[in-house]
Every structure is written in structure tokens, then in C-alpha cells.
Enzyme design. Structure first.
Site, PDB file in Angstrom:
ATOM      1  N   LYS A 204       0.865  -1.183   0.000  1.00 57.38           N
ATOM      2  CA  LYS A 204       0.000   0.000   0.000  1.00 57.38           C
ATOM      3  C   LYS A 204       0.905   1.238   0.000  1.00 57.38           C
ATOM      4  CE  LYS A 204      -2.535   2.334   3.226  1.00 57.38           C
ATOM      5  NZ  LYS A 204      -2.671   3.661   2.578  1.00 57.38           N
ATOM      6  N   GLU A 285       9.418   2.873  11.086  1.00 53.45           N
ATOM      7  CA  GLU A 285      10.284   4.057  11.101  1.00 53.45           C
ATOM      8  C   GLU A 285       9.359   5.251  11.115  1.00 53.45           C
ATOM      9  OE1 GLU A 285      11.927   7.170  10.737  1.00 53.45           O
ATOM     10  OE2 GLU A 285      12.087   6.788   8.593  1.00 53.45           O
ATOM     11  N   CYS A 319      12.870  12.432   7.336  1.00 51.41           N
ATOM     12  CA  CYS A 319      12.833  12.133   8.766  1.00 51.41           C
ATOM     13  C   CYS A 319      14.175  12.418   9.413  1.00 51.41           C
ATOM     14  CB  CYS A 319      12.408  10.687   9.003  1.00 51.41           C
ATOM     15  SG  CYS A 319      13.334   9.497   8.033  1.00 51.41           S
ATOM     16  N   GLU A 415       7.705  17.413  15.374  1.00 53.01           N
ATOM     17  CA  GLU A 415       8.147  17.223  13.984  1.00 53.01           C
ATOM     18  C   GLU A 415       7.302  18.083  13.050  1.00 53.01           C
ATOM     19  OE1 GLU A 415       9.688  13.578  11.260  1.00 53.01           O
ATOM     20  OE2 GLU A 415       7.738  13.289  12.192  1.00 53.01           O
TER      21      GLU A 415
END
Length: 514
Positions: A204, A285, A319, A415
């Protein structure tokens, strides 16, 4: 076997390479706007419900219309993957590795075409797109070699009259949920790792970059992947995300994305449903809030360059991006001045012509989130550079720097995933490391210093999965810097490292009395 060496990056200052990329962009332009089906058991399934994939640099430009899977499609894909696993798990691991080697060769021949598609669908500048494609090739070749290393298991001891073996066997059907920021490299790596270890996959991909994933499926098929080994089921997380995570036949989930979604998957995967035979494994992650620490004994030019490139490469949509810098107070003003000078020179615009350092952010949701954090930053510190957007044609955010913030302010803790960096002071190196560690995340970090004792202190005390000395905090190379983080950055599943394939297998001990 030839020693592993990572795929080189393309030098676009060479006219031949520049022209090759322009031709590739022209080629990709020729197939924009097509309809793309699901792929289940090798069969193309076109659905009425399609999602428009668009160019974030030029929102009116359609990359493609991608069929969207329903729960019924996902159930069918799961049944196919489960059935295919019964034969795929028994295939020769060397044959599975050969598929990856051939896929790598195909992509290497079409390297600029894939990079051009990344420029179009993900808004990547040329160098970032080229690095993404190179990393995809690296993952394919590295994991193929790793499978050849692991295919006969690991030696264990035997006693007189006894022969013991320790072998790795595949887990079963895995769900791969891949991100949009490395839509070729991470999508490919997280797909072929379970494939080469003998598992079957429901893929996906991110809704933002599903065309890239479809083109990769075509490569796997050309390379000889049997039908049903990887089943391509793009669809909204709302419609099929929880369904495939919860499914009793899902053996593991490999996820790359936000912390909130990763934690949600982790929680759901822990629940055992009626008929479920195995505890599900999660490989996750989940992002970072990454810090560059600048010591008083540092090359300050290198420090400023590292901060700017790590913060603003691919518009901060990594990231591993530097979104916070902790600078010792005695060199703080000088570092801030150098960062300001370098950041103000960066240009932002459509990356297709290779004239700009930064391209767009991926979509309106990201754009609005970044704008909200810019307003928060204005309340918490001093806006040094940027803070503006250009939304007329695409999703452009100018490089933004906040100074005189505290290490625990919101823009230094949460973040943002955009081109925003905050710079805070520390009174000494020990405090700088303390501040660097004071986040929920632990993915990457960097230390700029010429003090050997401070380097060793950071090696011991800076708690991140990937720590870099005297360089930026982005740009891990497969096989060189295995990548994955601590704390809320995920499960420390080191992609491109010696332990990664083992996460997709289980150990089996056999003992024979002689």
C-alpha cells in the site's frame, strides 16, 4: 562475488548527463495523465474510484489517476498472497536474489526516467531524485547479497553424536505501507526485503506517489517476480489501512511514516484476533526531530553549511532533516550569521529545470501544517530568515530559520516535516548533548567539533540511531550507514544493515542425533 559498492550519484554539471535527464523528463511528460489499475495476483484491476496524483510544483498537472482498493480488493489480495506464499517460501533463495539483481539492472538502465518521475510526482530537485533512485538500486543489490549470505542459516555448535542447524524461514504475508518522501527507495526497500526472504506482500504505497510504485511493480514483473508475490493495492488508510493491519493472516507490518500513524499501527497489531495464529511483527520508522550540535571548537563554516543543507534539502521533508541546532553560546552569534547568509542564498521553485535548490512541499496538508508552525515559531523566538510561502501555482515554502528559541519550545520538539529550523544556545558541550537528547525522538544527529574528547562523549551519550561527526545529519548510504532510530523514531529497524532481512524471518533450530 564483487564487493558491494553503492550506486554513484550523477554529476549534472556534465552536459551529457544534463541532456539525458531533460530527455527523461520529456519521456515522462509523454505518459502523464494515464489511468493505473490495482495489481492482484498479476491481474490488472481497474476501479471506478480513482485518486488523482498531481505535481506539487504545478498542481494543475496530473501525473496519473490511480485506482483505489476497497476492503474487498484487500481481502482478495490477502487470499492470493496467502496462497502464493505456500510455493514462494520454498523457492531457492538464490533465485529470489536474482530477481532483485535483475530489477536493479533494469532501474539502472532507466535511472533518469525514474528520477524524472520523482521530480514530477514528489517534487524532488534533480540531485534529490537521483539520490532516491540510486538508493533504490542499492537496496535491491544489498538485500540480494544479504539473502545469499543468510540462505544457509548461521553456524551453531554440535556435540559428538549430534548435528545442529539454525536456519531462517520466512514469516508469511506482510503488509508494506510506504511513504511519499522517498517514494522509490523506501518503497522498494521495504517491499523487496520481505520478497527476497520468501514472504509475500500487500503493498500500500502513499497516495501522493502511487504512480512511482506502479512503475516499480512493472520492473519487478519484468525481472521475473511470479504473480501474487507482491500485490499492489493503493487506497486510503481510512478505507483499507486498519483492515489489512488487523487481518488475521497478516504476519508482519512494515511501516514508514508519521509517529501518530506508527503508534496507531503498533497498538492495533498487538491485538490478537479470533483465528490469528501468530503474534504480528511490526517494523516501523516513524520520523525524527534531529539535532546538529555545534561545539566551540568547530569549523564554523562547516557547521553552518551542515545545518543549512540538512535542514533545507528536499524542503526539509526527510525524517533525518536537521530541524534543530544547539550551538555553544561562545560561537552562537557567528554560526547564526553564517546560517543566515547561506539560507538567504537558497532559491525555491519548480525543480524541473534544475535551477533551484528547493522545490515544493508535497501537498496542502503539509503546507498548512508548516504555516501553523511558522506562526508558533514567531511567538517562541526571532524569525531570522524566510517565514513566507508561494502558493499561486505550487506548494512552495521558503527556507525558514528561527533563532533565540529554547530547546524545549514547540518548534524544537514537534516534527514539522518542512523547511523550518530552530537554533538554540547551550552554555557548554555537556548541556548541548543534554538538550539534543531532550526530545521524544532519536533518529539522527550530528556533532561539529574538533575536540576528540567531545566526539567520544557524544558517541557515548548522544542517544540517536544514526550519529554523524563533522558532516550533516542526512544522507545515510545503504550498507555504509544502516538507518533507523531510537525512542519514538521507531523500532530501530536498521534499513540497509546486516540485521534488516532477519526482521522478515524467524529462526528454526533442528537437531539430529547421529
Amino acid at each position: 562475488m564483487i564487493p558491494y559498492k553503492h550506486e554513484p550519484f550523477t554529476d549534472f554539471t556534465v552536459e551529457e548527463n544534463k541532456q539525458a535527464m531533460l530527455e527523461a523528463i520529456h519521456k515522462v511528460n509523454g505518459y502523464l495523465g494515464q489511468d493505473y489499475p490495482l495489481i492482484i495476483g498479476g491481474e490488472r484491476v481497474m476501479t471506478e474510484n480513482k485518486l488523482r496524483s498531481f505535481n506539487p510544483s504545478k498542481r494543475e498537472e496530473t501525473i496519473g489517476h490511480v485506482s483505489q482498493a476497497t476492503q474487498e480488493h484487500a481481502e482478495r489480495a490477502m487470499a492470493v498472497a496467502k496462497e502464493t506464499f505456500e510455493t514462494w517460501r520454498s523457492t531457492n533463495p538464490a533465485m529470489r536474489a536474482d530477481i532483485l539483481f535483475r530489477a536493479a539492472a533494469i532501474i539502472r538502465r532507466r535511472k533518469h526516467e525514474f528520477s524524472a518521475l520523482l521530480i514530477k510526482e514528489a517534487g524532488k530537485p534533480w540531485n534529490e531524485a537521483d539520490a532516491d533512485t540510486a538508493e533504490c538500486i542499492d537496496f535491491l543489490e544489498f538485500y540480494a547479497r544479504e539473502m545469499l549470505r543468510l540462505k544457509d542459516g548461521v553456524k551453531v555448535e554440535s556435540r559428538p553424536g549430534e548435528y545442529n542447524r539454525y536456519d531462517y524461514i520466512p514469516l508469511g504475508v506482510g503488509v508494506v505501507i510506504s511513504p511519499w518522501n522517498f517514494p522509490l527507495a523506501i518503497m522498494a526497500g521495504t517491499t523487496v526485503a520481505p520478497l527476497v526472504t520468501g514472504n509475500t506482500v500487500l503493498l500500500k504505497p502513499s497516495s501522493n506517489t502511487s504512480v512511482v510504485a506502479y512503475k516499480f511493480m512493472e520492473v519487478l514483473e519484468e525481472a521475473g517476480m511470479p504473480k501474487g508475490v507482491v500485490n499492489y493495492i493503493p487506497g486510503s488508510s481510512r478505507d483499507i489501512g486498519d483492515f489489512i493491519v488487523d487481518h488475521v493472516d497478516t504476519r508482519f507490518i512494515s511501516f514508514t511514516g508519521s509517529r501518530d500513524v506508527g503508534v496507531h499501527i503498533y497498538e492495533r497489531a498487538a491485538k490478537v484476533h479470533e483465528g490469528q495464529l501468530n503474534l504480528k511483527r511490526v517494523i516501523a520508522e516513524m520520523g525524527g526531530k534531529d539535532t546538529i550540535v555545534v561545539d566551540a571548537e568547530a569549523d564554523l563554516e562547516l557547521a553552518a553549511e551542515s545545518i543549512v543543507k540538512s535542514a533545507f534539502g528536499f524542503s526539509g521533508q526527510k525524517c533525518s532533516a536537521c530541524s534543530r541546532a544547539i550551538v555553544l553560546e561562545e560561537v552562537y552569534d557567528e554560526v547564526v550569521a553564517k546560517v543566515k547568509e547561506k539560507a538567504e542564498k537558497l532559491t525555491v521553485g519548480n525543480p524541473e529545470t534544475n535551477e533551484h535548490f528547493m522545490g515544493p512541499v508535497i501537498d496542502d496538508k503539509s503546507l498548512n501544517k508548516i504555516k501553523e508552525y511558522i506562526e508558533i515559531g514567531k511567538q517562541e523566538g526571532k524569525l531570522l530568515v524566510g517565514g513566507t510561502t508561494d502558493e499561486a501555482v505550487g506548494n512552495f515554502v521558503h527556507p525558514t530559520v528561527f533563532v533565540d528559541v529554547k530547546h524545549d519550545d514547540r518548534i524544537m520538539q514537534e516534527e514539522i516535516f518542512g523547511p523550518v529550523v530552530g537554533i538554540a544556545k547551550a552554555k557548554d558541550f555537556t548541556e548541548a548533548i543534554k538538550f539534543a537528547n531532550d526530545t521524544d525522538y532519536g533518529l539522527t544527529g550530528a556533532v561539529i567539533t574538533n575536540n576528540r574528547e567531545h566526539l567520544e562523549q557524544a558517541r557515548r551519550d548522544f542517544h540517536v540511531g544514526n550519529l554523524y561527526f563533522n558532516r550533516g545529519c542526512t544522507g545515510a548510504i545503504v550498507g555504509y550507514q544502516p538507518f533507523g532510530g531510537f525512542k519514538m523514531s521507531g523500532t530501530d529497524s536498521k534499513a540497509g544493515g546486516p540485521d534488516y532481512l532477519v526482521l522478515h524471518m524467524q529462526g528454526k533450530t533442528t537437531s539430529e542425533m547421529l
